[in-house]
Design a protein around this motif. Sequence first.
Motif, short mmCIF file in Angstrom:
data_model
loop_
_atom_site.label_atom_id
_atom_site.label_comp_id
_atom_site.label_asym_id
_atom_site.label_seq_id
_atom_site.Cartn_x
_atom_site.Cartn_y
_atom_site.Cartn_z
N TRP A 39 6.67 16.05 -1.99
CA TRP A 39 6.44 15.72 -3.40
C TRP A 39 5.85 14.33 -3.58
CZ3 TRP A 39 9.04 11.52 -5.51
CH2 TRP A 39 10.10 11.00 -4.74
N LYS A 40 6.02 13.49 -2.57
CA LYS A 40 5.50 12.13 -2.68
C LYS A 40 4.02 12.06 -2.35
CE LYS A 40 9.36 9.09 -1.54
NZ LYS A 40 9.63 7.80 -0.90
N PHE A 41 3.51 13.13 -1.73
CA PHE A 41 2.12 13.09 -1.26
C PHE A 41 1.16 13.59 -2.32
CE2 PHE A 41 -1.61 14.84 0.84
CZ PHE A 41 -1.99 13.77 1.62
N ARG A 42 0.07 12.85 -2.50
CA ARG A 42 -1.02 13.32 -3.37
C ARG A 42 -2.30 13.28 -2.53
NH1 ARG A 42 -2.60 9.80 -6.90
NH2 ARG A 42 -1.61 8.15 -5.72
N LEU A 43 -3.21 14.24 -2.79
CA LEU A 43 -4.45 14.27 -2.01
C LEU A 43 -5.18 12.94 -2.11
CD1 LEU A 43 -5.89 17.86 -2.54
CD2 LEU A 43 -5.14 16.80 -0.38
N GLY A 44 -5.07 12.32 -3.28
CA GLY A 44 -5.73 11.04 -3.51
C GLY A 44 -5.28 9.95 -2.55
N ASP A 45 -4.09 10.12 -1.97
CA ASP A 45 -3.60 9.11 -1.03
C ASP A 45 -4.55 8.96 0.16
OD1 ASP A 45 -1.44 8.86 -2.71
OD2 ASP A 45 -0.02 9.90 -1.39
N LEU A 46 -5.21 10.06 0.52
CA LEU A 46 -6.14 10.00 1.66
C LEU A 46 -7.41 9.23 1.30
CD1 LEU A 46 -5.74 13.62 3.09
CD2 LEU A 46 -4.56 11.51 3.77
N ILE A 74 0.84 -1.18 0.00
CA ILE A 74 0.00 0.00 0.00
C ILE A 74 0.89 1.26 0.00
CG2 ILE A 74 -0.15 0.23 2.53
CD1 ILE A 74 -3.37 -0.27 1.35
N ASP A 75 0.34 2.44 -0.28
CA ASP A 75 1.11 3.69 -0.24
C ASP A 75 1.87 3.79 1.08
OD1 ASP A 75 0.41 4.88 -2.69
OD2 ASP A 75 -1.47 5.66 -1.86
N THR A 76 3.11 4.23 1.00
CA THR A 76 4.03 4.42 2.14
C THR A 76 4.54 3.10 2.74
OG1 THR A 76 2.53 4.48 4.07
CG2 THR A 76 2.81 6.56 2.85
N ASP A 107 8.29 -2.29 -9.33
CA ASP A 107 7.74 -1.46 -8.27
C ASP A 107 6.27 -1.28 -8.63
OD1 ASP A 107 6.85 0.68 -6.77
OD2 ASP A 107 8.66 1.87 -7.02
N ARG A 108 5.39 -2.03 -7.97
CA ARG A 108 4.04 -2.35 -8.41
C ARG A 108 4.18 -3.23 -9.65
NH1 ARG A 108 0.40 1.04 -5.56
NH2 ARG A 108 1.39 2.98 -4.88
N SER A 109 3.06 -3.76 -10.13
CA SER A 109 3.18 -4.83 -11.12
C SER A 109 1.82 -5.15 -11.72
CB SER A 109 3.70 -6.08 -10.41
OG SER A 109 2.71 -6.51 -9.46
MG MG Z 1 2.13 7.16 -4.19
#
Ligand code: MG
Length: 270
Positions: free
Chosen positions: A193-200, A68-70, A124-126
């Motif tokens: 820079w790694k953060f996107r609002l969509g991550d929430l 998952i993210d992070t 990195d993902r697949s």
């Molecule tokens: Mg990400």
Amino acid sequence: MTERLRERLLVKPGARPQLASIDPRETFGRERASAEGDLQALRTRLEELQDRLWAGDGGALLVVLQGIDTSGKDGTLRHVMTAFNPQGCTVTLFGVPTPQELAHDYLWRVHQHTPARGTVSVFDRSHYEDVLVVRVHELVPKEVWSRRYDQINRFEEHLAANGTTIVKFFLHISREEQRERLQARIDTPEKRWKFRLGDLDERKRWDEYMAAYEEVLDRCSTEGAPWYIIPADRKWFRNLAVAEILVATLDEMGLSYPPAGEGIVGLVVE
Ligand code: MG
Ligand code: AMP
């Protein structure tokens, strides 16, 4: 010791893993104090083994990193995969598919990046995103994604039968650890820079993602392409576990340097 850790992290085919019952903070008795030195030793082994892979024609290695993210995919690349000589290693990031990729079957973009003989490919993902994000967001109907587990198994079996060794890591972090890491991304200018609002929004679907991962781990851990669940709240343990399993996997490939060409041994250069 190494063998035992690997054995414990392996998802045995058909074992129906329950992520809620696997502690992301587990360290199996490993000590943080010696982790740095242990990782260095493992990195040296990885370098040696990859050199043999590169020198000979004894196969290829595909490493799949999911989480998952992070969860630490980037960190694992930086701390573990950098042991490989870049000459014989490629890393491919699989993001949102392009229109051209979407116009093909979902394995098309993946197959182009599988490792050439003598090399290592890290994903990195697949192709697993096609039964993870695609399932959680219903990007295709259930009738379509639900057929993909078997398709993926057959695809990986095909790769394995043609000389590619496959190893897959699920980086398992806790919901609380993700909260802290996302917060750190927001609060730290160098990480923002790694953060996107969509991550929430993705975080809100935590349970759906865990269910999707459980199905992947349950259905797609095979003898030729095993999944390992890596407790990943502690970064030092994550690095150690991934490095140990990679060393063991490469070791098992029985890589050796090619024999000397005729008349070379004993030659004296004037
Ligand atoms: Mg990400
Ligand atoms: P990152 O790993 O943060 O660069 O983000 C890559 C994004 O691409 C993630 O949000 C993934 O969920 C998304 N992604 C990867 N593969 C697919 C796919 N097959 N379909 C849709 N989204 C995908």
